[in-house]
Motif scaffolding. Structure first.
Motif, PDB file in Angstrom:
ATOM      1  N   LEU A  40     -22.493 -58.901 -14.080  1.00  0.00           N
ATOM      2  CA  LEU A  40     -23.840 -58.335 -14.008  1.00  0.00           C
ATOM      3  C   LEU A  40     -24.606 -58.353 -15.322  1.00  0.00           C
ATOM      4  CD1 LEU A  40     -23.003 -55.267 -11.773  1.00  0.00           C
ATOM      5  CD2 LEU A  40     -24.329 -57.279 -11.101  1.00  0.00           C
ATOM      6  N   GLY A  41     -23.897 -58.287 -16.420  1.00  0.00           N
ATOM      7  CA  GLY A  41     -24.585 -58.210 -17.699  1.00  0.00           C
ATOM      8  C   GLY A  41     -25.504 -57.004 -17.733  1.00  0.00           C
ATOM      9  N   GLU A  42     -26.790 -57.243 -18.010  1.00  0.00           N
ATOM     10  CA  GLU A  42     -27.773 -56.164 -18.134  1.00  0.00           C
ATOM     11  C   GLU A  42     -28.516 -55.859 -16.829  1.00  0.00           C
ATOM     12  OE1 GLU A  42     -28.247 -54.318 -20.958  1.00  0.00           O
ATOM     13  OE2 GLU A  42     -26.470 -55.403 -21.644  1.00  0.00           O
ATOM     14  N   ARG A  43     -28.171 -56.543 -15.739  1.00  0.00           N
ATOM     15  CA  ARG A  43     -28.900 -56.339 -14.475  1.00  0.00           C
ATOM     16  C   ARG A  43     -28.612 -54.993 -13.824  1.00  0.00           C
ATOM     17  NH1 ARG A  43     -27.717 -61.144 -10.691  1.00  0.00           N
ATOM     18  NH2 ARG A  43     -25.660 -60.861 -11.588  1.00  0.00           N
ATOM     19  N   ALA A  44     -27.481 -54.370 -14.174  1.00  0.00           N
ATOM     20  CA  ALA A  44     -27.120 -53.068 -13.606  1.00  0.00           C
ATOM     21  C   ALA A  44     -26.285 -52.304 -14.620  1.00  0.00           C
ATOM     22  CB  ALA A  44     -26.338 -53.247 -12.308  1.00  0.00           C
ATOM     23  N   GLY A  45     -26.350 -51.012 -14.537  1.00  0.00           N
ATOM     24  CA  GLY A  45     -25.528 -50.173 -15.392  1.00  0.00           C
ATOM     25  C   GLY A  45     -24.240 -49.801 -14.682  1.00  0.00           C
ATOM     26  N   ILE A  46     -23.230 -49.456 -15.464  1.00  0.00           N
ATOM     27  CA  ILE A  46     -21.962 -48.989 -14.913  1.00  0.00           C
ATOM     28  C   ILE A  46     -21.548 -47.771 -15.728  1.00  0.00           C
ATOM     29  CG2 ILE A  46     -19.523 -49.512 -14.534  1.00  0.00           C
ATOM     30  CD1 ILE A  46     -20.343 -52.462 -14.230  1.00  0.00           C
ATOM     31  N   VAL A  47     -21.218 -46.701 -15.030  1.00  0.00           N
ATOM     32  CA  VAL A  47     -20.796 -45.483 -15.719  1.00  0.00           C
ATOM     33  C   VAL A  47     -19.618 -44.857 -14.969  1.00  0.00           C
ATOM     34  CG1 VAL A  47     -22.446 -43.996 -14.509  1.00  0.00           C
ATOM     35  CG2 VAL A  47     -21.623 -43.332 -16.755  1.00  0.00           C
ATOM     36  N   LYS A  48     -18.691 -44.312 -15.739  1.00  0.00           N
ATOM     37  CA  LYS A  48     -17.532 -43.627 -15.165  1.00  0.00           C
ATOM     38  C   LYS A  48     -17.686 -42.133 -15.416  1.00  0.00           C
ATOM     39  CE  LYS A  48     -13.431 -45.353 -15.923  1.00  0.00           C
ATOM     40  NZ  LYS A  48     -12.761 -45.666 -14.663  1.00  0.00           N
ATOM     41  N   ILE A  49     -17.448 -41.338 -14.364  1.00  0.00           N
ATOM     42  CA  ILE A  49     -17.543 -39.892 -14.457  1.00  0.00           C
ATOM     43  C   ILE A  49     -16.187 -39.279 -14.085  1.00  0.00           C
ATOM     44  CG2 ILE A  49     -18.641 -37.804 -13.546  1.00  0.00           C
ATOM     45  CD1 ILE A  49     -20.585 -39.521 -15.152  1.00  0.00           C
ATOM     46  N   ASP A  50     -15.551 -38.631 -15.051  1.00  0.00           N
ATOM     47  CA  ASP A  50     -14.286 -37.929 -14.826  1.00  0.00           C
ATOM     48  C   ASP A  50     -14.607 -36.623 -14.102  1.00  0.00           C
ATOM     49  OD1 ASP A  50     -11.998 -36.309 -15.016  1.00  0.00           O
ATOM     50  OD2 ASP A  50     -11.450 -37.124 -16.984  1.00  0.00           O
ATOM     51  N   ILE A  51     -14.167 -36.502 -12.852  1.00  0.00           N
ATOM     52  CA  ILE A  51     -14.539 -35.341 -12.042  1.00  0.00           C
ATOM     53  C   ILE A  51     -13.941 -34.037 -12.560  1.00  0.00           C
ATOM     54  CG2 ILE A  51     -14.947 -36.711  -9.967  1.00  0.00           C
ATOM     55  CD1 ILE A  51     -12.237 -35.382  -8.939  1.00  0.00           C
ATOM     56  N   GLU A  52     -12.899 -34.118 -13.371  1.00  0.00           N
ATOM     57  CA  GLU A  52     -12.328 -32.888 -13.926  1.00  0.00           C
ATOM     58  C   GLU A  52     -13.140 -32.405 -15.125  1.00  0.00           C
ATOM     59  OE1 GLU A  52      -8.125 -33.695 -14.405  1.00  0.00           O
ATOM     60  OE2 GLU A  52      -7.802 -32.933 -12.377  1.00  0.00           O
ATOM     61  N   LYS A  53     -13.623 -33.324 -15.933  1.00  0.00           N
ATOM     62  CA  LYS A  53     -14.456 -32.948 -17.078  1.00  0.00           C
ATOM     63  C   LYS A  53     -15.875 -32.617 -16.645  1.00  0.00           C
ATOM     64  CE  LYS A  53     -11.946 -35.541 -20.574  1.00  0.00           C
ATOM     65  NZ  LYS A  53     -11.978 -36.675 -21.497  1.00  0.00           N
ATOM     66  N   GLU A  54     -16.315 -33.213 -15.552  1.00  0.00           N
ATOM     67  CA  GLU A  54     -17.686 -33.024 -15.043  1.00  0.00           C
ATOM     68  C   GLU A  54     -17.646 -32.448 -13.634  1.00  0.00           C
ATOM     69  OE1 GLU A  54     -20.281 -33.440 -16.873  1.00  0.00           O
ATOM     70  OE2 GLU A  54     -19.401 -34.529 -18.560  1.00  0.00           O
ATOM     71  N   ALA A  55     -16.930 -31.339 -13.479  1.00  0.00           N
ATOM     72  CA  ALA A  55     -16.731 -30.739 -12.149  1.00  0.00           C
ATOM     73  C   ALA A  55     -18.050 -30.340 -11.483  1.00  0.00           C
ATOM     74  CB  ALA A  55     -15.797 -29.539 -12.249  1.00  0.00           C
ATOM     75  N   GLN A  56     -18.981 -29.800 -12.255  1.00  0.00           N
ATOM     76  CA  GLN A  56     -20.269 -29.397 -11.671  1.00  0.00           C
ATOM     77  C   GLN A  56     -21.045 -30.604 -11.152  1.00  0.00           C
ATOM     78  OE1 GLN A  56     -19.553 -26.101 -11.133  1.00  0.00           O
ATOM     79  NE2 GLN A  56     -21.762 -25.960 -11.286  1.00  0.00           N
ATOM     80  N   LEU A  57     -21.003 -31.684 -11.905  1.00  0.00           N
ATOM     81  CA  LEU A  57     -21.683 -32.915 -11.497  1.00  0.00           C
ATOM     82  C   LEU A  57     -21.052 -33.475 -10.226  1.00  0.00           C
ATOM     83  CD1 LEU A  57     -23.911 -34.903 -12.305  1.00  0.00           C
ATOM     84  CD2 LEU A  57     -22.216 -36.092 -13.695  1.00  0.00           C
ATOM     85  N   ALA A  58     -19.713 -33.474 -10.177  1.00  0.00           N
ATOM     86  CA  ALA A  58     -19.011 -33.951  -8.982  1.00  0.00           C
ATOM     87  C   ALA A  58     -19.372 -33.091  -7.770  1.00  0.00           C
ATOM     88  CB  ALA A  58     -17.508 -33.945  -9.222  1.00  0.00           C
ATOM     89  N   LYS A  59     -19.419 -31.786  -7.978  1.00  0.00           N
ATOM     90  CA  LYS A  59     -19.770 -30.888  -6.878  1.00  0.00           C
ATOM     91  C   LYS A  59     -21.201 -31.139  -6.414  1.00  0.00           C
ATOM     92  CE  LYS A  59     -19.887 -26.028  -5.618  1.00  0.00           C
ATOM     93  NZ  LYS A  59     -19.682 -24.652  -6.066  1.00  0.00           N
ATOM     94  N   LYS A  60     -22.114 -31.302  -7.360  1.00  0.00           N
ATOM     95  CA  LYS A  60     -23.521 -31.538  -7.026  1.00  0.00           C
ATOM     96  C   LYS A  60     -23.689 -32.787  -6.165  1.00  0.00           C
ATOM     97  CE  LYS A  60     -28.001 -32.520  -9.052  1.00  0.00           C
ATOM     98  NZ  LYS A  60     -28.768 -32.742 -10.262  1.00  0.00           N
ATOM     99  N   HIS A  61     -22.847 -33.802  -6.417  1.00  0.00           N
ATOM    100  CA  HIS A  61     -22.943 -35.069  -5.682  1.00  0.00           C
ATOM    101  C   HIS A  61     -21.932 -35.153  -4.531  1.00  0.00           C
ATOM    102  CE1 HIS A  61     -26.049 -36.929  -8.101  1.00  0.00           C
ATOM    103  NE2 HIS A  61     -25.509 -36.294  -9.128  1.00  0.00           N
ATOM    104  N   ASN A  62     -21.344 -34.005  -4.185  1.00  0.00           N
ATOM    105  CA  ASN A  62     -20.415 -33.932  -3.047  1.00  0.00           C
ATOM    106  C   ASN A  62     -19.258 -34.919  -3.150  1.00  0.00           C
ATOM    107  OD1 ASN A  62     -21.840 -31.839  -1.637  1.00  0.00           O
ATOM    108  ND2 ASN A  62     -23.386 -33.387  -1.163  1.00  0.00           N
TER     109      ASN A  62
END
Length: 99
Positions: A40-62
């Motif tokens: 993909l190069g710059e056509r799309a972003g890729i991000v990893k979210i650790d659900i234990e470190k970001e529990a509120q974010l994981a909960k918000k996104h079900n």
């Protein structure tokens, strides 16, 4: 607005890998994400979210299972799948969202 929300508000699609360090299936997604990044190069972003470190974010996104792969565009989730997802399947769903 937090950093994550700022990132997914982008005009280009963003692939998000919600994962857990201890989860073997999550670890199996690493080479898939690297393949996507290479293709993909710059056509799309890729991000990893650790659900234990970001529990509120994981909960918000079900997020209840890992790995969960989601595609966001302009802040909206446009696709999601739980489990190991091959690169070609993610690419298929991404192509619709390229500007």
């Amino acid at each position: 607005m937090n950093l994550f929300e700022g990132y997914i508000e982008n005009d280009k699609p963003v692939v998000v890998d919600f994962y857990a360090v201890w989860n073997q299936s999550s670890q199996l997604m690493d080479p898939v994400l690297q393949e996507l990044k290479d293709q993909l190069g710059e056509r799309a972003g890729i991000v990893k979210i650790d659900i234990e470190k970001e529990a509120q974010l994981a909960k918000k996104h079900n997020i209840w299972s890992v790995p969960t792969i989601a595609i966001f565009k302009k802040g909206q989730e446009v696709w999601r799948k739980t489990g190991i997802v091959p690169a070609h399947e993610i690419l298929h769903h991404l192509k619709v969202h390229f500007s």
